[in-house]
Design a protein around this motif. Sequence first.
Motif, PDB file in Angstrom:
ATOM      1  N   GLN A   1       0.840  -1.209   0.000  1.00 18.65           N
ATOM      2  CA  GLN A   1       0.000   0.000   0.000  1.00 18.65           C
ATOM      3  C   GLN A   1       0.872   1.256   0.000  1.00 18.65           C
ATOM      4  O   GLN A   1       0.565   2.241  -0.669  1.00 18.65           O
ATOM      5  N   GLU A   2       1.964   1.176   0.768  1.00 17.86           N
ATOM      6  CA  GLU A   2       2.781   2.374   0.903  1.00 17.86           C
ATOM      7  C   GLU A   2       3.525   2.716  -0.385  1.00 17.86           C
ATOM      8  O   GLU A   2       3.792   3.890  -0.663  1.00 17.86           O
ATOM      9  N   ILE A   3       3.868   1.706  -1.165  1.00 15.17           N
ATOM     10  CA  ILE A   3       4.552   1.963  -2.444  1.00 15.17           C
ATOM     11  C   ILE A   3       3.670   2.884  -3.287  1.00 15.17           C
ATOM     12  O   ILE A   3       4.125   3.906  -3.821  1.00 15.17           O
ATOM     13  N   VAL A   4       2.380   2.555  -3.357  1.00 19.31           N
ATOM     14  CA  VAL A   4       1.443   3.340  -4.150  1.00 19.31           C
ATOM     15  C   VAL A   4       1.209   4.714  -3.520  1.00 19.31           C
ATOM     16  O   VAL A   4       1.183   5.734  -4.207  1.00 19.31           O
ATOM     17  N   ARG A   5       1.075   4.704  -2.193  1.00 16.98           N
ATOM     18  CA  ARG A   5       0.793   5.947  -1.465  1.00 16.98           C
ATOM     19  C   ARG A   5       1.912   6.971  -1.663  1.00 16.98           C
ATOM     20  O   ARG A   5       1.672   8.129  -1.985  1.00 16.98           O
ATOM     21  N   VAL A   6       3.144   6.541  -1.468  1.00 20.14           N
ATOM     22  CA  VAL A   6       4.274   7.476  -1.581  1.00 20.14           C
ATOM     23  C   VAL A   6       4.410   7.943  -3.033  1.00 20.14           C
ATOM     24  O   VAL A   6       4.621   9.132  -3.299  1.00 20.14           O
TER      25      VAL A   6
END
Length: 463
Positions: free
Chosen positions: A164-169
Amino acid sequence: MSRSAHPAGPRHADVFPEGHYTAPPADLNVLDPKVWARTVSRDDQGQATVGGLGVTQLAEEFGTPAYFLDETDFRARCRAWAEAFGADADVFYAGKAFLSRAVVRWLTEEGLNLDVCSAGELSTALSAGMPAERIAYHGNNKSEEEIRRAVEAGVGRIVLDSFQEIVRVAHIAQSLGKRQRVQIRVTVGVEAHTHEFIATAHEDQKFGIALAGGQAAEAVRRALSLDGLELIGIHSHIGSQIFDMAGFEVSARRVVQLLAEVRDEHGVELPEIDLGGGLGIAYTSEDDPREPHDIAKALNEIVTRECESAGLRTPRISVEPGRAIVGPTAFTLYEVGTVKPLEGLRTYVSVDGGMSDNIRTALYDAEYSVSLVSRTSDAAPMLVRVVGKHCESGDIVVRDAFLPADIAPGDLVAVPATGAYCRSMASNYNHALRPPVVAVRDGEARVIVRRETEEDLLRLDVG
Ligand SMILES: *Cc1c(COP(=O)(O)O)cnc(C)c1O
């Protein structure tokens, strides 16, 4: 570490209670340089001094309990790490061990970089002038607001911890018109403990993305495909209070293996690897930590060898020591309030702090040592448990230690190696006022984090 009961203890401890303790040291008055900050010694009157200042005077001026941090030692350790790793590697101090603006300035001056893992740590770092490009942002659940602030500030890297964080950042960076430098934190299937490491088939903990099952390779695939991200490397942090390099060896080998897979699949050689922190320190005289120079040599050799055999250029290495830098540089000074001998068991020595200023003993059975520091004593060693003043029987500061049998109310005792994860994990339990951190250097003492006041407590309580 195997520990044995002392065969002939003092009289009232003849019946040895269960516990972990060794024979008393030959001379209780000796302050073992292994566990005490570099400038600590005893003066002619027998009191301990740090940076040339006696603890009796320090207690009068700053009160107890209080943490005293040896700035000379802190800076020397920063330099030792920076020099050991040299210009081709980066040392990031893990701010969660202990962070204040003075610490940030010392780090900046000594050429270290900084790991943060919350908006609070980031703002402390930025407000004290740490250049954003020298900051790495960590955490397994960074909020969108935290990510935005980190990207806007221009931090040198964000360590990605989930899909999720890959996409978020990527999304946030793109919306700000930026390309954020990132690393992916992987779990390599090595669980490092102080005295062992266990290779686990799967990783049952919250951090990172598993190498196992191709998850980390998939994370790399996604990160490389997103415009908002510049993937600069792979990150692995295997644990803490580690003495054995074997865990790092396995970790480095597996990370390099991933780098080779990435090259084969994408034609890209990622330029950096981060091997995390977790290097052990001496809490008691029995611990034997390695010097930064040895650690650097071992890690460099492992990475170079693995890269050679994989046909890769050696990436830039970074490490993230927290405890190993700040831990040994501070001690907590307490005043003894009561001494309670329990016939046939042990003697309880109560001090004016406890689990609110050092939760590590209660939280994970951490071991510490303790010394009488306001005077020397020729009395026989007595087996004691040093406890705090909180309303909980688990409120233990030092589970098993020897103090002179004439220990009495009003004496000052100090627990060494409390620089890491003590003030940073301190609480207000029982509405305790969190102690100050006093930096000492060349005969001068300066408060860098002041003692909390009742006013501070009441200010948060809006009624
Ligand atoms: C906690 C932590 C460190 C520092 O660990 P120490 O035991 O203090 O050296 C380094 N890197 C990461 C990612 C961490 O979470």
